[in-house]
Design an enzyme around this catalytic site. Structure first.
Site, PDB file in Angstrom:
ATOM      1  N   SER A  77      -9.767   1.737   2.808  1.00 38.12           N
ATOM      2  CA  SER A  77      -8.918   2.523   1.937  1.00 38.12           C
ATOM      3  C   SER A  77      -7.872   1.704   1.182  1.00 38.12           C
ATOM      4  O   SER A  77      -7.270   2.197   0.228  1.00 38.12           O
ATOM      5  CB  SER A  77      -8.206   3.595   2.767  1.00 38.12           C
ATOM      6  OG  SER A  77      -7.326   2.986   3.705  1.00 38.12           O
ATOM      7  N   SER A  81     -10.032  -0.578   6.951  1.00 36.43           N
ATOM      8  CA  SER A  81      -9.409  -0.382   5.636  1.00 36.43           C
ATOM      9  C   SER A  81      -8.688  -1.596   5.062  1.00 36.43           C
ATOM     10  O   SER A  81      -8.247  -1.565   3.918  1.00 36.43           O
ATOM     11  CB  SER A  81      -8.432   0.794   5.684  1.00 36.43           C
ATOM     12  OG  SER A  81      -9.138   2.004   5.736  1.00 36.43           O
ATOM     13  N   LYS A  86       0.853  -1.188   0.000  1.00 40.73           N
ATOM     14  CA  LYS A  86       0.000   0.000   0.000  1.00 40.73           C
ATOM     15  C   LYS A  86       0.888   1.237   0.000  1.00 40.73           C
ATOM     16  O   LYS A  86       1.902   1.283   0.710  1.00 40.73           O
ATOM     17  CB  LYS A  86      -0.901  -0.024   1.239  1.00 40.73           C
ATOM     18  CG  LYS A  86      -1.953   1.085   1.279  1.00 40.73           C
ATOM     19  CD  LYS A  86      -2.873   0.893   2.493  1.00 40.73           C
ATOM     20  CE  LYS A  86      -3.934   1.963   2.577  1.00 40.73           C
ATOM     21  NZ  LYS A  86      -4.855   1.756   3.714  1.00 40.73           N
TER      22      LYS A  86
END
EC number: 6.3.5.7
Length: 483
Positions: free
Chosen positions: A150, A174, A75
């Site tokens: 997210s 997330s 990420k």
């Protein structure tokens, strides 16, 4: 479907080289990225160089870690030395960290092959990856829908098999919510189990880094690799890390599972409720005892979170001012430069949360909002403590719905926030939570089952998740367009 163990065996048996595996995955990324858009930055040269080192190790007859030569995605809020780290924000579009995060350093040291940095909601604020300052990632099961957020880029990359495993971060759901939307396994560890050093902070008392995999075992192997004490993170727990693979058993005899009553109320899609109830029947068939548990303060999780998280974010994001790093707008005065830089660099949702947090921390409202939210957070934790006196693991849906259409909720922040209704209380209590696939709706979209454990009981989550996974075949299904 390719697992870590399968690829490891191919490497050890010299059926494939690490460079061949890396090349295959990089080619797959090139083929699928125009549609899925999981990545913000690709690192093919680094991946091939790392794979080459693994092949040299094999040639020397050295033993390999399970993750050596395994393609992994990160990420893009994890600092990677020499590789852009943007947090999907325009304010950091030119930022290349001078240091490596603890978790990514551990993966490099073990020989993992980093294929790229994945898309996210800007600064990890969002539930759909639509808040990215660069592009929207698509859900591999239906390209017109969101992958969740997210960590949507990481979840989509694993679902589309653009990598074997990936790292995400989870502040209010997330990792688990995109895992649910994309039909993969995602785990948020106990707060403090994994070092946050080098994770760009959103809400420091809630953030935690965790793994995505297509199987429970892959997630367990990746957690094993990144967990552990780090003196560079003051919230890191100094405890021995068990071998999580030893807990992957198939019988649940003697295990007590509690169903959180409050997660089956208004707003839960009927198809999601049915899938979770069928999963509970399966867990019972595997030997577990099922009982209903009440966590009455669970419903205060969402308002509590949207006071605490933005408050911490408004402090954490004060550092982006155009002086130290990131973009800088031309201006006549210092205040003007701050204003222009932040106005241009931050997206709408980030601005919304900064303003929310600044408001709740302001002198006249601090006691009424922030202090009160901290007290309610303690009450939510007490509900969980009480529940774990009578059960080992708690179960709920991961998200009230399956993946929604891109653009469907962007105009209504509150309806978007409801996507994390089931996951947020777990962060507020600092507990481990895991999402795994438990079915599909009528449109072929994945449904996620959330397992919640007591503090540091990731072992029990892996045990229950693995037993359920082995008794079902949801994890074997693949998005048709990626075949």
């Amino acid at each position: 479907m390719t697992s870590i163990r399968q690829l490891h065996q191919q490497l050890v048996n010299k059926e494939k080289t690490a460079v061949e595996i890396a090349t295959e995955f990089l080619a797959r990324i090139q083929a699928l990225e125009p549609q899925v858009k999981s990545f913000l930055h690709l690192t093919p040269d680094l991946a091939l160089a790392q794979a080459q080192k693994v092949d040299e190790k094999i040639a020397r007859g050295e033993s390999l870690h399970l993750l050596a030569g395994i393609p992994i995605a990160l990420k893009d809020n994890l600092c990677t030395k020499g590789i852009p780290t943007t947090c999907a924000s325009r304010i950091l579009e030119n930022f290349v960290p001078p240091y490596e995060s603890t978790v990514t350093q551990k993966l490099r040291d073990l020989g993992a092959v980093i294929v790229g940095k994945t898309n996210l909601d800007e600064f990890a604020m969002g539930s759909s990856t639509e808040n990215s300052g660069y592009h929207v990632t698509a859900n591999p099961w239906d390209l017109s829908r969101v992958p969740g957020g997210s960590s949507g880029g990481s979840a989509a990359a694993v679902a589309a098999q653009e990598c074997v495993v990936a790292l995400g971060s989870d502040t209010g759901g997330s990792i688990r919510q995109p895992a649910s939307f994309c039909g993969v396994v995602g785990l948020k560890p106990t707060y403090g189990l994994v070092s946050r050093f080098g994770l760009v902070a959103y809400a420091s008392s809630l953030d935690q880094i965790g793994p995505f995999g297509r199987t429970v075992e892959d997630a367990a192997i990746l957690l094993q690799a990144i967990a552990g004490y780090d003196p560079q993170d003051s919230t890191s727990l100094n405890l021995p890390i068990p071998d999580y693979s030893q807990f992957l058993k198939t019988s649940l005899k003697g295990l007590k599972i509690g169903v959180i009553k409050e997660t089956f109320g208004e707003g839960l899609d009927q198809v999601v409720a049915e899938a979770v109830n069928q999963a509970l029947a399966q867990l019972k068939a595997l030997g577990a005892t099922i009982k209903e548990i009440s966590c009455p303060r669970f419903r205060y999780g969402l308002p509590t979170y949207y006071i605490i998280a933005p408050s911490e974010a408004s402090a954490n994001l004060a550092r982006y001012d155009g002086v130290k790093y990131g973009i800088r707008e031309d201006a006549d005065s210092l205040i003007d430069m701050y204003t222009k830089t932040r106005a241009k660099g931050f997206g709408a949702e980030v601005k919304r949360r900064i303003m929310l947090g600044t408001y709740t921390l302001s002198a006249g409202y601090y006691d009424a909002y922030y202090l009160k939210a901290q007290k309610v957070r303690t009450l939510i934790k007490e509900d969980f403590d009480r529940a774990f006196q009578s059960v080992d693991v708690l179960v709920s849906p991961t998200s009230p719905t399956t993946a929604f259409k891109a653009g469907e909720k962007t105009a209504d922040p509150l309806s978007m926030y409801l996507s994390d209704l089931m996951t947020i209380p777990v962060n507020l209590a600092g507990l481990p939570g895991l999402s795994l696939p438990c079915g599909f709706d009528g449109q072929g979209l994945p449904i996620g089952l959330q397992l919640v454990g007591n503090v540091l009981r990731e072992d029990q989550l892996f045990h229950v998740a693995h037993a359920y996974e082995q008794a079902t075949d949801w994890h074997k299904r693949q998005p048709s367009f990626t075949n």
